[in-house]
Scaffold this motif. Structure first.
Motif, PDB file in Angstrom:
ATOM      1  N   PRO A   1       0.668  -1.253   0.163  1.00 18.58           N
ATOM      2  CA  PRO A   1       0.047   0.144  -0.050  1.00 18.58           C
ATOM      3  C   PRO A   1       0.699   1.230   0.004  1.00 18.58           C
ATOM      4  O   PRO A   1       0.517   2.263  -0.736  1.00 18.58           O
ATOM      5  CB  PRO A   1      -0.852   0.091   1.215  1.00 18.58           C
ATOM      6  N   GLU A   2       1.984   1.032   0.928  1.00 18.65           N
ATOM      7  CA  GLU A   2       3.067   2.309   0.801  1.00 18.65           C
ATOM      8  C   GLU A   2       3.518   2.956  -0.604  1.00 18.65           C
ATOM      9  O   GLU A   2       3.347   4.028  -0.988  1.00 18.65           O
ATOM     10  CB  GLU A   2       3.899   2.253   1.764  1.00 18.65           C
ATOM     11  N   ALA A   3       4.058   1.773  -1.059  1.00 16.74           N
ATOM     12  CA  ALA A   3       4.515   1.991  -2.570  1.00 16.74           C
ATOM     13  C   ALA A   3       3.621   2.294  -3.414  1.00 16.74           C
ATOM     14  O   ALA A   3       3.677   3.293  -4.285  1.00 16.74           O
ATOM     15  CB  ALA A   3       5.136   0.592  -2.869  1.00 16.74           C
ATOM     16  N   LEU A   4       2.300   1.828  -3.519  1.00 10.88           N
ATOM     17  CA  LEU A   4       1.120   2.300  -4.409  1.00 10.88           C
ATOM     18  C   LEU A   4       0.774   3.785  -4.135  1.00 10.88           C
ATOM     19  O   LEU A   4       0.585   4.499  -5.105  1.00 10.88           O
ATOM     20  CB  LEU A   4      -0.092   1.301  -4.130  1.00 10.88           C
ATOM     21  N   ARG A   5       0.901   4.095  -3.023  1.00 12.76           N
ATOM     22  CA  ARG A   5       0.347   5.528  -2.516  1.00 12.76           C
ATOM     23  C   ARG A   5       1.349   6.472  -3.301  1.00 12.76           C
ATOM     24  O   ARG A   5       0.908   7.342  -3.813  1.00 12.76           O
ATOM     25  CB  ARG A   5       0.080   5.537  -1.114  1.00 12.76           C
ATOM     26  N   HIS A   6       2.539   5.985  -2.900  1.00 14.83           N
ATOM     27  CA  HIS A   6       3.662   6.766  -3.528  1.00 14.83           C
ATOM     28  C   HIS A   6       3.723   7.079  -4.797  1.00 14.83           C
ATOM     29  O   HIS A   6       3.842   8.158  -5.539  1.00 14.83           O
ATOM     30  CB  HIS A   6       4.897   6.271  -2.934  1.00 14.83           C
ATOM     31  N   ALA A   7       3.483   5.880  -5.593  1.00 19.53           N
ATOM     32  CA  ALA A   7       3.442   6.028  -7.136  1.00 19.53           C
ATOM     33  C   ALA A   7       2.321   6.938  -7.610  1.00 19.53           C
ATOM     34  O   ALA A   7       2.507   7.385  -8.600  1.00 19.53           O
ATOM     35  CB  ALA A   7       3.301   4.537  -7.523  1.00 19.53           C
ATOM     36  N   ILE A   8       1.102   6.646  -6.860  1.00 21.30           N
ATOM     37  CA  ILE A   8      -0.242   7.484  -7.362  1.00 21.30           C
ATOM     38  C   ILE A   8      -0.028   8.945  -7.141  1.00 21.30           C
ATOM     39  O   ILE A   8       0.011   9.542  -8.110  1.00 21.30           O
ATOM     40  CB  ILE A   8      -1.321   6.900  -6.662  1.00 21.30           C
ATOM     41  N   LEU A   9       0.772   9.367  -5.962  1.00 25.59           N
ATOM     42  CA  LEU A   9       1.051  10.546  -5.805  1.00 25.59           C
ATOM     43  C   LEU A   9       2.008  11.318  -6.796  1.00 25.59           C
ATOM     44  O   LEU A   9       2.054  12.404  -6.983  1.00 25.59           O
ATOM     45  CB  LEU A   9       1.904  10.836  -4.455  1.00 25.59           C
ATOM     46  N   ASN A  10       2.884  10.462  -7.291  1.00 22.34           N
ATOM     47  CA  ASN A  10       3.782  10.831  -8.187  1.00 22.34           C
ATOM     48  C   ASN A  10       3.386  11.040  -9.767  1.00 22.34           C
ATOM     49  O   ASN A  10       3.991  11.515 -10.537  1.00 22.34           O
ATOM     50  CB  ASN A  10       5.005  10.188  -8.401  1.00 22.34           C
ATOM     51  N   GLU A  11       1.947  10.555 -10.040  1.00 19.59           N
ATOM     52  CA  GLU A  11       1.402  10.799 -11.191  1.00 19.59           C
ATOM     53  C   GLU A  11       0.090  11.589 -11.158  1.00 19.59           C
ATOM     54  O   GLU A  11      -0.553  11.636  -9.868  1.00 19.59           O
ATOM     55  CB  GLU A  11       1.155   9.463 -11.716  1.00 19.59           C
ATOM     56  N   GLY A  12      -0.310  12.170 -12.215  1.00 24.75           N
ATOM     57  CA  GLY A  12      -1.749  12.987 -12.157  1.00 24.75           C
ATOM     58  C   GLY A  12      -1.445  14.129 -11.428  1.00 24.75           C
ATOM     59  O   GLY A  12      -2.480  14.913 -11.103  1.00 24.75           O
ATOM     60  N   ASN A  13      -0.120  14.833 -11.238  1.00 19.46           N
ATOM     61  CA  ASN A  13      -0.026  15.928 -10.830  1.00 19.46           C
ATOM     62  C   ASN A  13       0.648  17.018 -11.560  1.00 19.46           C
ATOM     63  O   ASN A  13       1.149  18.035 -11.017  1.00 19.46           O
ATOM     64  CB  ASN A  13       0.770  15.824  -9.484  1.00 19.46           C
ATOM     65  N   ARG A  14       0.710  16.814 -12.849  1.00 22.82           N
ATOM     66  CA  ARG A  14       1.420  17.706 -13.645  1.00 22.82           C
ATOM     67  C   ARG A  14       0.262  18.245 -14.834  1.00 22.82           C
ATOM     68  O   ARG A  14       0.685  18.799 -15.737  1.00 22.82           O
ATOM     69  CB  ARG A  14       2.392  16.991 -14.410  1.00 22.82           C
TER      70      ARG A  14
ATOM     71  N   ARG B   1      -3.915   9.575 -13.458  1.00 23.51           N
ATOM     72  CA  ARG B   1      -4.253   8.512 -12.782  1.00 23.51           C
ATOM     73  C   ARG B   1      -5.403   7.667 -13.214  1.00 23.51           C
ATOM     74  O   ARG B   1      -6.430   8.051 -13.635  1.00 23.51           O
ATOM     75  CB  ARG B   1      -4.511   8.826 -11.352  1.00 23.51           C
ATOM     76  N   GLY B   2      -4.853   6.404 -13.445  1.00 28.06           N
ATOM     77  CA  GLY B   2      -5.891   5.153 -13.750  1.00 28.06           C
ATOM     78  C   GLY B   2      -5.883   3.914 -12.861  1.00 28.06           C
ATOM     79  O   GLY B   2      -5.562   4.304 -11.658  1.00 28.06           O
ATOM     80  N   PRO B   3      -6.450   2.920 -13.460  1.00 22.43           N
ATOM     81  CA  PRO B   3      -6.608   1.864 -12.518  1.00 22.43           C
ATOM     82  C   PRO B   3      -5.292   1.120 -11.991  1.00 22.43           C
ATOM     83  O   PRO B   3      -4.325   1.289 -12.430  1.00 22.43           O
ATOM     84  CB  PRO B   3      -7.429   0.748 -13.512  1.00 22.43           C
TER      85      PRO B   3
END
Length: 347
Positions: free
Chosen positions: A114-127, A134-136
């Motif tokens: 969960p921690e790695a997934l949250r970090h990856a999601i936070l690093n996308e969709g922010n530009r 962010r997708g599935p």
């Protein structure tokens, strides 16, 4: 001594009998037949999901790619592990069928945290418009390294996805092996744990070629049928897909086949442990990643064993170099095959 892949195994007689039974007379094409209706009902019952949308395709690649295309826009990204099947083994089919969506690899091993997934999601969709949206989230159970996610682990990952409003896809090419290894129900491993779309694999577990794509919210499946047809994966003689899946579901054949494969693998693992060899991870389903010296791998293959070297090269100067081999058991793997292999490597 054939351990190359559960794709290589034969089809059980019950499935061949069902195909023979279906091969009579004329029925409506493209899934408008009684067998397809039966399969839909059986899968809904098995997954405790009376409203689920169920669609059959002939390959796991089609199941995964078409399912993701319904969940993901071309400008989005799919979050998966570096060794996910959709990344390693599907020749960019998800990118193709989604119209160009990228894959974002969540750092770690074959099971994301969960921690790695949250970090990856936070690093996308922010530009803004400049980066992928962010997708599935896509999970594979059992994983390409033979591990499994238990329902609580899936729940934890699905909870992170929900924080960001993202759907969850489950690649279940070895769904049955994972389910049997975990001792859980299909519902517990899918929608009860937060999965939106699951691919219920059959080909690796004895079927000639059919997978079920299950949308637990039928509203999410509205475009799947169109994408399946447009992508050339709608069979006209659909009853032959349904006949296989019907046999698979009747009398819990799917579970029995997976239990035989997993039990064979456990016998193989016990013998390998007794022989003193190590493993890349703790085998839990029907795949073994065994670490043995090059000379032992060479001896096994010279004696007729068929399997893949996963890490390292079979040819080399150092006979003592440790190589990792992948051995896969299927429903038809016999005790005699396993014992013969163990005898060869124990010489």
């Amino acid at each position: 001594m054939h351990f190359a892949s559960d794709n290589s195994g034969p089809v059980p007689q019950q499935v061949l009998d069902a195909l023979h039974e279906a091969n009579t007379g004329h029925v409506m094409a493209y899934g408008a037949d009684p067998l397809t209706d039966e399969v839909t009902g059986l899968i809904r019952d098995l997954f405790e999901a009376p409203n689920a949308a169920v669609h059959l395709v002939a390959t796991g690649t089609a199941g995964n790619a078409l399912a993701l295309s319904t969940l993901c826009q071309p400008y989005q990204t799919v979050f998966c592990t570096p060794c996910a099947h959709i990344h390693m083994d599907e020749c960019n089919a998800p990118e193709f069928f989604t119209g160009g969506a990228k894959l974002t690899l969540v750092p770690g091993d074959d099971r994301m945290t969960p921690e790695a997934l949250r970090h990856a999601i936070l690093n996308e969709g922010n530009r803004g418009v400049h980066g992928p949206q962010r997708g599935p989230v896509s999970l594979t159970n059992a994983t390409e390294w033979g591990n499994v996610y238990d329902p609580d682990q899936i729940k934890a990952l699905a909870a992170v996805a929900r924080e960001f409003g993202l759907p969850v896809h489950l690649d279940g090419a070895r769904f049955a092996n994972a389910c049997v290894a975990l001792g859980c129900t299909p519902a517990e491993m899918t929608w009860k744990a937060g999965v939106d779309v699951a691919v219920f694999g059959g080909t690796k577990n004895g079927l000639m070629g059919v997978e079920a794509v299950i949308f637990f919210d039928p509203a999410q499946a509205q475009s799947f049928e169109l994408r399946r047809k447009r992508g050339a994966h709608l069979f006209s003689k659909h009853r032959y897909l349904s006949a296989q899946m019907a046999a698979y579901l009747r009398d819990d054949l799917w579970r029995g086949l997976a239990l035989r494969a997993n039990t064979a693998c456990a016998r193989l693992v016990d013998g390998l442990r007794d022989a003193g060899f190590g493993f890349a991870n703790d085998p839990v389903a029907n795949m073994v990643f065994i670490r043995m010296p090059r000379s032992v791998h060479q001896r096994a293959m010279a004696a007729g064993a068929v399997y893949h070297i996963w890490e390292g090269a079979l040819e080399g100067d150092d006979p003592d170099e440790i190589l990792t081999g992948r051995l896969v058991c299927d429903w038809s793997t016999s005790d005699a095959e396993i014992d013969a292999f163990l005898t060869v490597i124990g010489e």
